[in-house]
Design a protein around this motif. Sequence first.
Motif, short mmCIF file in Angstrom:
data_model
loop_
_atom_site.label_atom_id
_atom_site.label_comp_id
_atom_site.label_asym_id
_atom_site.label_seq_id
_atom_site.Cartn_x
_atom_site.Cartn_y
_atom_site.Cartn_z
N CYS A 2 0.84 -1.21 0.00
CA CYS A 2 0.00 0.00 0.00
C CYS A 2 0.87 1.25 0.00
O CYS A 2 0.60 2.22 -0.73
N SER A 41 2.35 1.79 -3.28
CA SER A 41 1.33 1.94 -4.32
C SER A 41 1.40 0.84 -5.37
O SER A 41 1.16 1.08 -6.57
N ILE A 61 -5.40 0.32 -2.30
CA ILE A 61 -5.41 0.57 -0.86
C ILE A 61 -6.83 0.38 -0.33
O ILE A 61 -7.77 1.06 -0.78
N SER A 116 -6.93 3.97 3.97
CA SER A 116 -6.60 5.06 3.06
C SER A 116 -6.05 6.30 3.77
O SER A 116 -5.00 6.83 3.40
N VAL A 129 -2.59 5.68 5.40
CA VAL A 129 -1.56 5.51 4.37
C VAL A 129 -1.18 6.86 3.77
O VAL A 129 -0.01 7.15 3.54
#
Length: 258
Positions: free
Chosen positions: A190, A193, A197, A202, A205
Amino acid sequence: MDHSFCHCPSSLAVWNLAHCNDLSNANDMVETLNDIFINRPYDADKLSKIILLCWQIWQKRKNVIFRNEIFSPHAVVAGAAAFTRRLNSQTNTSSCVAAHSNNIKWSLPSSGYVKLNFDGYVFQHNSNFASGFVLRDDSGCPLIAYTRRIGKTDVPIAEVVALRDGLLSARNRNISRVIAEGDSQLVINCIKSTTSIPSKLSSIVKDIIHIATRFEHISFSHTFQEANFIANVVANHSHVLGFKFFSAGCYCFKFRLL
């Protein structure tokens, strides 16, 4: 804490049975740990032994209060020994597994870098989670270890929280070069990338990616659980001992109740 681990006759009996003479004669737990692990050459076996015995002492003391059990110093030492045997047996289930496990070890970061290991932990009896991380310099010296409870959630959230906490701690200490390692492939993917995600991760991150831009150099990599063991132990201590703990600057240990 001094009473629980140093002055209580039952705890003193544990240290005597386990041949931990430094602690059986200690008046101040923090100062004694500083002397053992900061002022003297690093001894990983002694560190593991003391952590396991403290864990067992705390668990048995809780059982005395909440379950009306009798505190047995012999049971504490036996419990720590049994845990060590179980841990060893898990890495020796077969010759192949043993050889593989023996080759998986935590490695020093490159010169001038700090390595951040992070992990999440679930306490089975109530399904509560904790996050934890440890920062170590290029000689392997712990700079800070930290854990906190985060309630009922899931492992990926606990792990991204631990990573974010670790990066913030590194920035607050003006650390500019970091190698971040965790045993969750999902979390690492995550951050890089390389996978979609999950919505529940979200916002955290995004925080991590933003914080990462503030370092001179940073990398994220997956590692095996064997190499991430200390981060797991740190996260576990939020439940076992019921407090956050820090080892800051390699000069002192500070214990704070939640």
